[in-house]
Design an enzyme around this catalytic site. Structure first.
Site, mmCIF file in Angstrom:
data_model
loop_
_atom_site.group_PDB
_atom_site.id
_atom_site.type_symbol
_atom_site.label_atom_id
_atom_site.label_comp_id
_atom_site.label_asym_id
_atom_site.label_seq_id
_atom_site.Cartn_x
_atom_site.Cartn_y
_atom_site.Cartn_z
ATOM 1 C CE LYS A 202 -3.228 -3.015 0.226
ATOM 2 N NZ LYS A 202 -4.121 -3.433 1.278
HETATM 3 C C1 LIG Z 1 -4.999 -4.595 1.718
HETATM 4 C C2 LIG Z 1 -6.461 -4.506 1.769
HETATM 5 C C3 LIG Z 1 -7.197 -4.907 2.883
HETATM 6 C C4 LIG Z 1 -6.583 -5.613 4.059
HETATM 7 O O1 LIG Z 1 -5.523 -4.975 4.613
HETATM 8 P P1 LIG Z 1 -4.396 -5.823 5.415
HETATM 9 O O2 LIG Z 1 -3.630 -4.738 6.071
HETATM 10 O O3 LIG Z 1 -3.621 -6.570 4.400
HETATM 11 O O4 LIG Z 1 -5.097 -6.705 6.375
HETATM 12 C C5 LIG Z 1 -8.569 -4.716 2.864
HETATM 13 N N1 LIG Z 1 -9.185 -4.171 1.807
HETATM 14 C C6 LIG Z 1 -8.513 -3.785 0.708
HETATM 15 C C7 LIG Z 1 -9.263 -3.181 -0.428
HETATM 16 C C8 LIG Z 1 -7.136 -3.967 0.654
HETATM 17 O O5 LIG Z 1 -6.469 -3.629 -0.458
#
Ligand SMILES: *Cc1c(COP(=O)(O)O)cnc(C)c1O
Length: 416
Positions: A202
């Site tokens: 991210k």
């Molecule tokens: C990455 C992501 C999540 C979950 O996040 P984590 O930190 O990996 O648990 C949830 N929703 C979306 C759209 C994501 O891209």
């Protein structure tokens, strides 16, 4: 065909950008008194809330934990439902199931994967026909774009539903508010809560980490309590006076209470230090991603109709997390797997965001007859190309060149 250049590093579809300041920030925590939740967590939460314009930011061990806590904080549970677009990561829907509620999947715009007000309206109608009481709506800001948040929020309000933004892709994005103004995603101008992830792929990385932002003090208090076993340590909240207080009426120093059950979803100071250091560079990250996306747009424009960027939403100024394109694989006469494998052999990583969640075996068993043509249409054509801070315009040109060789229109191939 452009061959793999051995001097070129492999280009994944996304990756973190760690600098010396990030490393120093983490090492500093390792030399300090606190490894888990301590001063860095508090600093990070304050900085995040300030940056996004929310009153409260409650950090968590992951975006998934944050989504789960958001469902718990709403009191969502069995016998109730929440609407989630089918094009998202599994965790958005799974969080609803973790509290025993029913997921009603909404369709999406086949051109950009976003749930539109008309998709939400159709999902409300389907829920009503099934006799389901919908309590929450989860707009997902796919790839960093937002749909018409004002339209979605107005519909949710009509149905007396909470709005929880899955903003895991969208830190740094601004969305339209429907009154001509724009607001930062995460500021919760049109929602009850927004959920962020700091997974390394991210825009802001913590290693693992997440957060919920909100402007509602009651939700903030619940989120904080539930992320740490449901414990309270504030004497004003104690229920059992004879255990909590001594003869003089002072709270006993060891005392805590558990009014409801919670989890351990806390962020550590090690992770918070990294996230805080990264958050300081958010403007730079957003600008770098915008420059790369613009370069992609320019280079893809002449490639013909068979490859084009996902449709840009007019309801936001995105900080793109993914650079996704739509490819007419049938028209180009090549399978997606073949394109991905050949690109991989040329040092280019790609990914598909996402397999429609309603098509997962677990969810299919719960709602076997569901058909969502927009989600299927998006899924059939989507491919995410590398986009990360640290990539160069030359990398973009290399990627578009390789992709064009594989799937560019006949006209383009004849001309090159
Ligand atoms: C990455 C992501 C999540 C979950 O996040 P984590 O930190 O990996 O648990 C949830 N929703 C979306 C759209 C994501 O891209």
């Amino acid at each position: 065909m452009t061959e793999a250049d051995p001097r070129r590093h492999f280009l994944p579809y996304g990756r973190q950008a760690i600098d010396e300041a990030d490393i120093r920030a983490v090492v500093e925590v390792l030399k300090s008194d606190y490894l888990t939740t301590g001063p860095k967590v508090a600093q990070f939460e304050a900085a995040l809330a300030a940056r996004l314009g929310a009153r409260f930011a409650i950090s968590n061990s992951s975006g998934t934990a944050a989504l789960h806590l958001a469902c718990l904080a709403l009191g969502l549970g069995p016998g109730e439902a929440a609407i989630v677009p089918s094009i998202t990561f599994l965790a958005t829907a799974n969080a609803v199931r973790m509290v025993g509620a029913t997921v009603v999947f909404a369709d999406v715009d086949p051109e950009n994967g976003l749930m539109r007000p008309e998709d939400l309206a159709a999902a409300f109608a389907r829920a009503a026909a099934a006799g389901l009481k919908v309590r929450a709506v989860f707009p997902v800001h796919l790839a960093g774009q937002c749909a018409d948040m004002a339209g979605l929020a107005a519909l949710a309000k009509q149905h007396d539903c909470a709005v929880v933004e899955d903003a895991c892709h969208a830190i740094g994005t601004r969305h339209a508010c429907g009154d001509g103004s724009m607001a930062a995603v995460g500021g919760c101008r049109l929602s009850d809560m927004a959920v962020l992830s700091f997974h390394p792929v991210k825009t802001v990385a913590a290693g693992e980490g997440g957060a919920v932002t909100t402007n509602d003090p009651a939700l903030a208090q619940r989120l904080e309590r539930l992320r740490s076993h449901g414990m309270v340590r504030d004497a004003r909240d104690f229920e059992i006076a004879e255990m909590a207080f001594d003869q003089a009426g002072d709270a006993n120093p060891w005392y805590y209470e558990m009014p409801e059950i919670g989890w351990n979803y806390r962020l550590s100071d090690i992770h918070a230090a990294l996230a805080l250091s990264q958050l300081n560079r958010l403007d730079h990250f957003v600008a770098a991603r915008r420059d790369l996306a613009r370069r992609y747009d320019e280079l893809l424009a002449p490639l013909g109709d068979e490859i084009r960027p996902i449709r840009r939403s007019r309801f936001c100024e995105p900080a793109l997390h993914l650079y996704s394109v739509l490819i007419d694989f049938d028209g180009a006469g090549i399978e997606r797997a073949q394109v991905m494998n050949r690109l991989r052999a040329q040092g280019i990583g790609t990914q598909v965001h996402y397999i429609p969640v309603h098509r997962q075996p677990y969810y299919r068993r719960l709602d076997p007859g569901l058909v969502l043509p927009g989600a299927d249409g998006y899924y059939r054509r989507t491919l995410s190309l590398p986009l990360f801070v640290g990539m160069t315009p030359a990398d973009v040109a290399h990627i578009v060149g390789c992709l064009g060789d594989l799937v560019g229109s006949r006209r383009t191939r004849a001309a090159s």
